[in-house]
Design a protein around this motif. Structure first.
Motif, PDB file in Angstrom:
ATOM      1  N   ALA A   1       0.780  -1.260   0.043  1.00 14.10           N
ATOM      2  CA  ALA A   1       0.125  -0.162   0.033  1.00 14.10           C
ATOM      3  C   ALA A   1       0.943   1.344  -0.004  1.00 14.10           C
ATOM      4  N   CYS A   2       1.968   1.364   0.870  1.00 11.19           N
ATOM      5  CA  CYS A   2       2.837   2.445   0.671  1.00 11.19           C
ATOM      6  C   CYS A   2       3.577   2.528  -0.242  1.00 11.19           C
ATOM      7  N   VAL A   3       4.116   1.480  -0.951  1.00 13.30           N
ATOM      8  CA  VAL A   3       4.911   1.651  -2.301  1.00 13.30           C
ATOM      9  C   VAL A   3       3.873   2.285  -3.475  1.00 13.30           C
ATOM     10  N   ALA A   4       2.502   1.740  -3.476  1.00 12.16           N
ATOM     11  CA  ALA A   4       1.646   1.975  -4.489  1.00 12.16           C
ATOM     12  C   ALA A   4       1.341   3.782  -4.258  1.00 12.16           C
ATOM     13  N   LEU A   5       1.008   3.944  -3.104  1.00 13.83           N
ATOM     14  CA  LEU A   5       0.744   5.284  -2.708  1.00 13.83           C
ATOM     15  C   LEU A   5       1.686   6.454  -3.266  1.00 13.83           C
ATOM     16  N   ALA A   6       3.271   5.844  -3.027  1.00 17.20           N
ATOM     17  CA  ALA A   6       4.088   6.827  -3.245  1.00 17.20           C
ATOM     18  C   ALA A   6       4.337   6.811  -4.811  1.00 17.20           C
ATOM     19  N   ARG A   7       4.123   5.899  -5.371  1.00 12.90           N
ATOM     20  CA  ARG A   7       4.020   5.756  -6.834  1.00 12.90           C
ATOM     21  C   ARG A   7       3.031   6.793  -7.379  1.00 12.90           C
ATOM     22  N   PHE A   8       1.701   6.521  -7.128  1.00 15.40           N
ATOM     23  CA  PHE A   8       0.671   7.055  -7.621  1.00 15.40           C
ATOM     24  C   PHE A   8       0.717   8.738  -7.508  1.00 15.40           C
ATOM     25  N   VAL A   9       1.188   8.851  -6.097  1.00 16.00           N
ATOM     26  CA  VAL A   9       1.398  10.456  -5.762  1.00 16.00           C
ATOM     27  C   VAL A   9       2.288  10.918  -6.928  1.00 16.00           C
ATOM     28  N   LEU A  10       3.641  10.262  -7.002  1.00 18.82           N
ATOM     29  CA  LEU A  10       4.465  10.849  -7.804  1.00 18.82           C
ATOM     30  C   LEU A  10       4.098  11.131  -9.232  1.00 18.82           C
ATOM     31  N   GLU A  11       3.170  10.209  -9.770  1.00 15.71           N
ATOM     32  CA  GLU A  11       2.695  10.522 -11.200  1.00 15.71           C
ATOM     33  C   GLU A  11       1.897  11.650 -11.395  1.00 15.71           C
ATOM     34  N   ILE A  12       1.379  12.154 -10.148  1.00 14.22           N
ATOM     35  CA  ILE A  12       0.388  13.182 -10.265  1.00 14.22           C
ATOM     36  C   ILE A  12       0.624  14.561 -10.882  1.00 14.22           C
ATOM     37  N   PRO A  13       2.179  14.861 -10.479  1.00 11.07           N
ATOM     38  CA  PRO A  13       2.665  15.997 -11.052  1.00 11.07           C
ATOM     39  C   PRO A  13       2.956  15.865 -12.475  1.00 11.07           C
ATOM     40  N   VAL A  14       3.296  14.612 -12.998  1.00 12.65           N
ATOM     41  CA  VAL A  14       3.435  14.446 -14.530  1.00 12.65           C
ATOM     42  C   VAL A  14       1.852  14.548 -15.062  1.00 12.65           C
TER      43      VAL A  14
END
Lengths: 197, 197
Positions: free
Chosen positions: A152-165
């Motif tokens: 869940a934590c890895v997924a959150l990190a990844r998804f959040v980092l996609e947001i600016p893109v």
DNA sequence: TCGCTAAGTAGAGTCGTTGTACTTTTCTAC
DNA sequence: GTAGAAAAGTACAACGACTCTACTTAGCGA
């Protein structure tokens, strides 16, 4: 940023590094990324090509000179968030605070344009973001006292980092960022059908 | 897959392409990716280096030979889903059906290992997935009758395409895929704290 | 002042990739 | 079948990113 280091040696080192980065950016903006060779940059900065690679890992890295602090700011946003605040909200706040500001500087427009119009740089920039996934997810996991590779934590990190893109190309970036965080917070909802013509 | 094309020319063309791809994969597995030059591959396949580039856009593309159909399968999963089925559920189903199967083949383990242990290939593979974002999001947008660049649709496409990447390293891939789709469907939830030791 | 070390240089070499001009093979139309 | 267009392949030269090796120079600490 970094205080001019004590030794004269370090100061000179930092100076040449800066000279190279400056020369590179100027040339990239004048002509385009592909139309500038490492040799051109080395000549403009009055150093040898070997020196360029002593300071920078590759041609792309010349463009993203100072993006090293971004990572630590990101981690800090999680670790030092106001007590009681949701992690997702803290990240939302951080992205809203730091990211649209970049477009504020006047030169930054050309810079953004340079990156967006050069495939190699786009790719490099995206990988930069996702490279932060590990440290961000570790920070999140720590906050919950779970394993660093907790899904869940890895997924959150990844998804959040996609947001600016994802928000990059939108007219209203703030609204886009908000909408994207809403998806992560409440789940995805089908878009509203536009009113029938 | 592709029926042996009518003309002899096309058959020979396909044959050399295959010969090159085979030679490349074998060499990459024997030594590592970086220890094999294009010349090595060309020699092994008994063609000139120029011919290699006539068939493949670059060195990385040699590894991901047949990954062109993946995109169309993906789109089909959205467009031709059982009537009444949720798009998110359709995608979940598709990922569950097609993706873990790849690990089934015995050689596939070395292949996965090759990709994962070579940074250039990891990066290329990730970009491959995200390159599908455009067509997938367009398909999703069509289903809802909204603009192709609708934010919610682009976001969904992007997030869904991250899921296989995130699930790649997990012991239980199916469970990971399910958990990740649950996040997209219902929103992110903090992980369960492990029972105090 | 005497080295030690780090920064920089020169220059050759490797490798991925592209462009050009030439040969060979296959297809098509007579 | 045979001529000639079209495509596939080759040889070769070139360019640019990057690496390596051996050498010089400049700052540092004793």
């Amino acid at each position: 940023m970094t205080v001019p280091s004590a030794s004269r040696r370090d100061r000179k080192k930092a100076a040449t590094r800066q000279a190279i980065a400056d020369a590179a950016l100027q040339l990239f903006l004048e002509r385009s990324y592909d139309q500038v060779s490492i040799r051109d940059i080395a000549d403009a900065a009055d150093v040898s090509t070997a020196t360029v690679f002593k300071h920078f890992s590759g041609k792309e890295a010349l463009v993203f000179d100072q993006d090293e602090d971004r990572e630590s700011q990101l981690i800090a946003a999680v670790r030092q968030r106001p007590s009681g605040q949701n992690i997702l909200d803290a990240l939302r706040q951080h992205v809203l605070d730091t990211w649209p500001a970049i477009g504020a500087h006047p030169q930054a427009a050309e810079f953004t344009n340079l990156v967006n119009s050069t495939p190699a740089l786009r790719a490099y920039a995206e990988r930069m973001w996702t490279r932060y996934t590990d440290s961000l997810s570790a920070a999140i996991a720590d906050e919950f006292g779970v394993d660093h590779d907790n899904l869940a934590c890895v997924a959150l990190a990844r998804f959040v980092l996609e947001i600016p893109v994802l928000a990059r190309d939108r007219k209203d970036r703030r609204a886009a960022v908000e909408a994207l965080f809403d998806i992560l917070t409440h789940g995805w909802e089908p878009p509203n059908k536009p009113p029938a013509l």
